[in-house]
Design a protein around this motif. Structure first.
Motif, PDB file in Angstrom:
ATOM      1  N   GLU A  57      -6.821  10.789  19.533  1.00 40.59           N
ATOM      2  CA  GLU A  57      -8.353  11.372  19.018  1.00 40.59           C
ATOM      3  C   GLU A  57      -8.425  11.913  17.725  1.00 40.59           C
ATOM      4  N   ASP A  97     -17.294   6.037  17.722  1.00 41.18           N
ATOM      5  CA  ASP A  97     -16.623   7.495  17.511  1.00 41.18           C
ATOM      6  C   ASP A  97     -16.341   7.522  15.915  1.00 41.18           C
ATOM      7  N   LEU A  98     -16.350   6.699  15.506  1.00 44.43           N
ATOM      8  CA  LEU A  98     -15.821   6.532  13.732  1.00 44.43           C
ATOM      9  C   LEU A  98     -16.841   7.114  12.785  1.00 44.43           C
ATOM     10  N   GLY A 106      -9.803   6.908  11.866  1.00 48.30           N
ATOM     11  CA  GLY A 106      -9.546   7.030  13.110  1.00 48.30           C
ATOM     12  C   GLY A 106      -8.151   6.917  13.671  1.00 48.30           C
ATOM     13  N   ASN A 164      -5.821   6.570  16.963  1.00 48.86           N
ATOM     14  CA  ASN A 164      -5.866   6.206  18.318  1.00 48.86           C
ATOM     15  C   ASN A 164      -4.787   6.675  19.085  1.00 48.86           C
ATOM     16  N   LYS A 193      -8.698  10.041  25.195  1.00 45.50           N
ATOM     17  CA  LYS A 193      -9.075   8.786  24.873  1.00 45.50           C
ATOM     18  C   LYS A 193      -7.874   7.972  24.375  1.00 45.50           C
ATOM     19  N   LEU A 245     -10.303   5.079  20.174  1.00 46.42           N
ATOM     20  CA  LEU A 245     -11.393   5.361  19.790  1.00 46.42           C
ATOM     21  C   LEU A 245     -12.328   4.116  19.892  1.00 46.42           C
ATOM     22  N   THR A 246     -13.546   4.400  20.215  1.00 44.84           N
ATOM     23  CA  THR A 246     -14.627   3.368  20.154  1.00 44.84           C
ATOM     24  C   THR A 246     -15.168   3.228  18.659  1.00 44.84           C
ATOM     25  N   ARG A 281      -9.832  11.844  14.303  1.00 46.24           N
ATOM     26  CA  ARG A 281     -11.010  11.593  13.313  1.00 46.24           C
ATOM     27  C   ARG A 281     -11.217  12.210  12.063  1.00 46.24           C
ATOM     28  N   TYR A 327      -7.910  16.336  15.711  1.00 46.50           N
ATOM     29  CA  TYR A 327      -6.837  15.471  16.383  1.00 46.50           C
ATOM     30  C   TYR A 327      -6.515  16.334  17.319  1.00 46.50           C
TER      31      TYR A 327
END
Length: 343
Positions: free
Chosen positions: A91, A172-173, A269, A271, A165, A168-169, A93, A141
């Motif tokens: 997570e 989400d970015l 991102g 992941n 998660k 990230l979708t 970002r 993060y």
């Protein structure tokens, strides 16, 4: 009364605990120069103010991983000073670019704890937030780290493993405000390949390698004010070797990935990430990438690409795990991230 700080041990953490980290740090162009001296980093957006302005930004930001290292380094005295190993990430970002003159600080919340079966250590899960002088979140993060116990007889805490998660979708970015790749100069960037040239499932051997030097690793770790004992004190580990900071391997692999991914300009991102095996001075780091996914973004001419970056210390490219599902012994890093690329 003792005035020195031995650092926190596993039994010192509580779920829900919030730790504000010292010391704020104002970043300058010096950080960029040293970052580019330590790694073969040459992505154009982080090398040239003029290139960055042509892409809609006010100037060239500090490299995203350099900003990550600064935020991460602040957490070490409170989170991983007594660490055995940094185990993984999720997570992550990047929310606001960091520019020269920005002052960064970090805060972490303990979101999980699990004592190991040997009773001598445990895993601490934290969510870290890095902010600038305006109170804007520049990145966040989660990571989990194995930390020694000071008192092996201290009772084990209730096990809490956070639900994080796995990926990230695209929603989400965060794409930096103003970023526009419509007039992107591929000649100046150094590679012709754009978002549409990459296919999901494609693998890229980045070809080059860099041998880790003790002096460079020590300089890098000090640059980020990372004080973890395993990186400096050769008596901490039973093998008498200083462990290379995992972030040093991340930056080295990312820089090597320029050869084949020179237009994957901005990391936005994180992941997942695992430091699969320890790295030591003298190891030669090589890297390869697998394209995992692609997505559009709302920004003009900007696409997102999900990449798996693997760093190794020898062995054939594109080999990651054995038949038992465990990482091969030559694999150093398995990093799953999103980057922005011109369409």
């Amino acid at each position: 009364m003792a005035k020195t700080n031995p650092g926190r041990f596993f039994e010192d953490y509580r779920v829900g605990q919030v730790i504000d980290h010292a010391v704020p740090r104002t970043v300058t162009s010096g950080e960029r120069a040293l970052y580019h001296a330590l790694y073969p980093a040459r992505h154009a957006l982080y090398s040239s103010d003029e290139f960055a302005r042509a892409c809609g930004l006010p100037e060239s930001p500090i490299d995203d991983l350099a900003a990550f290292h600064v935020v991460f380094g602040k957490t070490v005295p409170d989170i991983s000073l007594n660490a055995v190993a940094n185990l993984g990430y999720a997570e992550g970002r990047w929310l606001t670019p960091v520019y020269a003159g920005d002052t960064l600080r970090s805060s972490s919340e303990v979101i999980g704890l699990k004592q190991n079966s040997n009773g001598k250590s445990g895993v601490v899960y934290v969510r870290t937030t890095g902010s600038n002088q305006r109170g804007e979140t520049v990145m966040e993060y989660c990571r989990w780290v194995m930390v020694r116990k000071n008192d092996p007889d201290a009772p084990a805490p209730e096990t809490v493993i956070p639900d994080l998660k796995k990926v990230l979708t695209p929603e989400d970015l965060a794409v930096p405000q103003g970023l526009n790749f419509d007039n992107y100069d591929f000649t100046l960037a150094g590679e012709p390949h754009r978002w549409g040239d990459y296919q999901v499932g494609e693998t890229i051997d980045h070809v080059d390698g860099v041998t880790i030097e003790e002096a460079e690793h020590m300089m890098a770790t000090r640059l980020w004010q990372n004080t973890s004992k395993v990186h400096f004190d050769a008596t901490i580990r039973p093998d008498g070797q200083r462990l290379i900071y995992g972030g040093h391997v991340i930056s080295m692999a990312r820089a090597l990935s320029f050869n084949g991914l020179g237009n994957a300009q901005m990391i936005v991102g994180l992941n997942a990430g695992a430091h699969a095996n320890p790295c030591f001075s003298g190891d030669t780091v090589k890297a390869w990438t697998e394209v995992l996914d692609k997505a559009d973004t709302p920004a003009p001419g900007v696409g997102a690409v999900r990449l798996r970056l693997v760093a190794t210390k020898g062995g054939a490219p594109f080999e990651l795990k054995g038949e038992d599902g465990k990482y091969l012994p030559n694999v150093l890093l398995d990093l799953d991230y999103w980057a922005l690329m011109p369409q």
